[in-house]
Design an enzyme around this catalytic site. Structure first.
Site, mmCIF file in Angstrom:
data_model
loop_
_atom_site.group_PDB
_atom_site.id
_atom_site.type_symbol
_atom_site.label_atom_id
_atom_site.label_comp_id
_atom_site.label_asym_id
_atom_site.label_seq_id
_atom_site.Cartn_x
_atom_site.Cartn_y
_atom_site.Cartn_z
ATOM 1 N N ARG A 293 -27.027 -4.474 52.681
ATOM 2 C CA ARG A 293 -26.705 -3.888 51.425
ATOM 3 C C ARG A 293 -28.650 -3.474 51.530
ATOM 4 O O ARG A 293 -29.472 -3.627 51.464
ATOM 5 C CB ARG A 293 -26.648 -5.376 50.186
ATOM 6 C CG ARG A 293 -25.403 -5.962 49.884
ATOM 7 C CD ARG A 293 -25.138 -4.670 49.246
ATOM 8 N NE ARG A 293 -23.076 -5.833 48.634
ATOM 9 C CZ ARG A 293 -22.442 -5.529 49.940
ATOM 10 N NH1 ARG A 293 -22.224 -4.839 51.289
ATOM 11 N NH2 ARG A 293 -21.062 -6.222 49.658
ATOM 12 N N GLU B 243 -29.126 5.452 45.946
ATOM 13 C CA GLU B 243 -29.022 6.442 46.876
ATOM 14 C C GLU B 243 -28.079 7.353 45.991
ATOM 15 O O GLU B 243 -27.679 7.159 45.067
ATOM 16 C CB GLU B 243 -27.768 5.359 47.414
ATOM 17 C CG GLU B 243 -27.789 4.351 48.807
ATOM 18 C CD GLU B 243 -27.009 3.832 49.402
ATOM 19 O OE1 GLU B 243 -25.715 3.554 48.980
ATOM 20 O OE2 GLU B 243 -27.247 2.589 50.204
ATOM 21 N N HIS C 237 -25.060 5.332 54.830
ATOM 22 C CA HIS C 237 -24.276 4.203 54.259
ATOM 23 C C HIS C 237 -22.780 4.398 54.141
ATOM 24 O O HIS C 237 -21.624 4.832 53.592
ATOM 25 C CB HIS C 237 -23.773 4.208 52.447
ATOM 26 C CG HIS C 237 -23.366 3.098 51.595
ATOM 27 N ND1 HIS C 237 -23.987 2.481 50.778
ATOM 28 C CD2 HIS C 237 -23.079 2.162 52.301
ATOM 29 C CE1 HIS C 237 -23.452 1.228 50.910
ATOM 30 N NE2 HIS C 237 -22.829 1.161 51.630
#
Length: 531
Positions: free
Chosen positions: A234, A263, A281
């Site tokens: 995370r 992000e 990611h």
């Protein structure tokens, strides 16, 4: 006579296997969920919507969807779904909590191997026209120590894969029993020991107020200068500013980062270092994970629209559940979170006790909800009705559902009892009262209290004596904390007392420590149920 089929909207591109898993019983429509105008028009009359990460299913979209029953996220994260708004509207939210665990574990290992052998930097150098063998000497993983913070499903998979390299595995996880750690072939240590001894530190924790910035300035100062940090879990678990400082000052050897506070992120300061590997990611970005996610949520949509129990529901337990049992589902999930917040040490067993009129009914959903609550703030994965028992099993926690018609004081009483490896015994009880079915906390470890369950609660244990309540009022008043409600219970005069307070918001940093010191509390816990 034709029968209208339920309408399922595919708001993003999903695999043919996903459509096949839905089957022929639905009308399938498609739209571009990233286009807001198209989405709001298309969602108006659908029964279910399937999304990935590009579609924002917020309160506005949910309000526009008058027939909506299910929001299905073909993946793990739910940042693009307003779960609170969905719950208020009675819309079920489902995801695919196990779809990416192998992919995430393998990416973690990929970062570790890349850092150890300096693969990205050497690749860039050679493609840039330089042959610099001596500049990219790496290290072997064999007989190095890997420190895993969080030994849930992904952490356990990482441990198994790194053992294949001949690495020694250290782990920090306050919720794992020694027996479970032994099964996994890892050594449980304190967080400080793990940081001091590990050559690679990888974190797999949930993102909570307590874990944000868990790997920051203090942690980096305790690590070897030759150690690497990896975060594929995370964004925010690793403090990005402190990571830059630690790398700049050569306090650590490097880092592998896949997730970020915001992000997309394309130009963070620590990107400049050659000893850092970054990926956008990619934890769930494999063909296999995407396929698993789509098929999984398609099956959940079928179950939900057929009125059956949906194991992967994250906000509403679907299915054929008696109307007298259903109101207890959100209550016992909250009791599970309270139980976890008060637990000291790793749990060895949990009993879910259902007493009263509903005990004669099928109350299995209450056990699942209790376990879901217990583990919700423990693991990094989304906890659902299907994986909660698995999480208990993985941690060596024995679980049991106990029913009894005997409930002398309440029509129905829900209790979670448990014990930890340190010998602690804990019980938390709750009930629903009045025509409005108000959720109330009515017992902690046999202390009889009765206070509505709220988003922000504080539990204190201290020696009963005059002046404590006044002191609490003064301390909270000085710190600007408003007390919305309070109950105090004791078993004997001048013995031990337990106080439960409802406050308007989360406590400012340090306030709980001030309270603990002011009254000499032997237990002081803040419980945040918001979200």
């Amino acid at each position: 006579m034709s029968v209208n089929k339920p309408v399922v909207l595919l708001a993003e591109e999903l695999s043919p296997a996903t459509v096949a898993a839905l089957g022929p019983d639905f009308e399938i429509r498609q739209t571009d969920g990233a286009d807001r105008t198209q989405l709001l028009a298309a969602i108006a009359d659908v029964d279910a919507i399937l999304v990935r990460s590009a579609t924002q299913v917020d309160a506005e979209a949910i309000a526009a969807a008058k027939n909506l029953k299910v929001i299905a996220r073909a993946g793990v994260g739910l940042d693009n779904v307003d779960i609170k708004a969905a719950t208020q509207a009675g819309v079920m939210v489902v995801n695919a909590p196990t779809s990416n665990i192998i992919s995430a574990a393998e990416l973690t290992v990929g970062h570790i191997v890349s850092l150890a052998r300096r693969i990205p930097a050497a690749n860039a150098s050679l493609k840039g026209g330089a042959w610099k063998r001596s500049s990219y000497t790496g290290i072997e993983l064999f007989e190095k120590k890997a420190g895993i913070i969080g030994l849930g499903r992904i952490g356990a998979l990482v441990a198994a894969r790194l053992q294949g390299f001949g690495m020694d595995i250290l782990a920090y996880d306050p919720y794992i029993t020694p027996a479970r750690a032994q099964q996994l072939g890892v050594t449980l240590v304190s967080l400080d020991e793990l940081l001091a001894q590990s050559d690679f530190v990888t974190i797999h924790m949930p993102k909570t107020p307590e874990t944000v910035g868990m790997l920051g300035k203090d942690a980096f100062s305790k690590m070897k200068k030759t150690a690497y940090v990896i975060n594929v879990a995370r964004g925010g678990l690793v403090d990005q500013d402190e990571l830059y400082t630690a790398l700049k000052n050569e306090e650590i050897a490097g880092a592998g980062i896949d997730v970020f506070v915001k992000e997309p992120s394309v130009d963070l300061p620590f990107f400049e270092f050659e000893n850092v590997t970054v990926t956008p990611h990619l934890g769930a970005s494999t063909d296999e994970a995407q396929e698993k996610a789509g098929v999984s949520v398609a099956k959940s949509v079928r179950l939900a629209l057929a009125g059956e129990l949906v194991p992967d529901a994250v906000n509403v337990a679907g299915g054929v559940i008696d109307e007298n049992v259903r109101p207890g589902i959100p209550l016992i999930e909250k009791l599970g979170r309270i139980f976890n917040a008060l637990t000291v040490g790793s749990l060895t067993n949990i009993d879910v006790v259902v007493a009263g009129e509903i005990a004669s009914l099928d109350v299995k959903a209450l056990e699942l909800s209790a376990l879901k609550g217990v583990f919700m703030d423990v693991v990094s994965d989304q906890v659902s009705y299907v994986n909660a028992p698995v999480l208990a099993e993985q941690r060596g926690v024995a679980t049991r559902l106990v029913t009894t018609p005997d409930s002398p004081e309440y029509r129905n009483l829900l209790t979670i009892k448990g014990a930890s490896s340190e010998g602690m015994q804990l019980s938390v009880a709750g009930t629903l009262t009045g025509p409005k079915q108000i959720e109330k906390l009515v017992g902690i470890n046999g202390y009889e209290i009765e206070i509505p369950v709220t988003d922000h609660m504080i539990v204190l244990r201290y020696a009963d004596r005059p002046g404590v309540i006044g002191t609490l009022g003064n301390v909270f008043g000085e710190q600007g904390v408003n007390i919305a409600g309070m109950q105090v219970a004791r078993k004997e005069e001048r013995g031990e007392a337990v106080a439960v307070l409802a406050v308007d918001a989360a406590l400012p940093a340090g306030v709980l420590d001030i309270v603990r010191a002011a009254i000499g509390a032997t237990l002081a816990r803040e419980i945040n149920l918001e979200g």
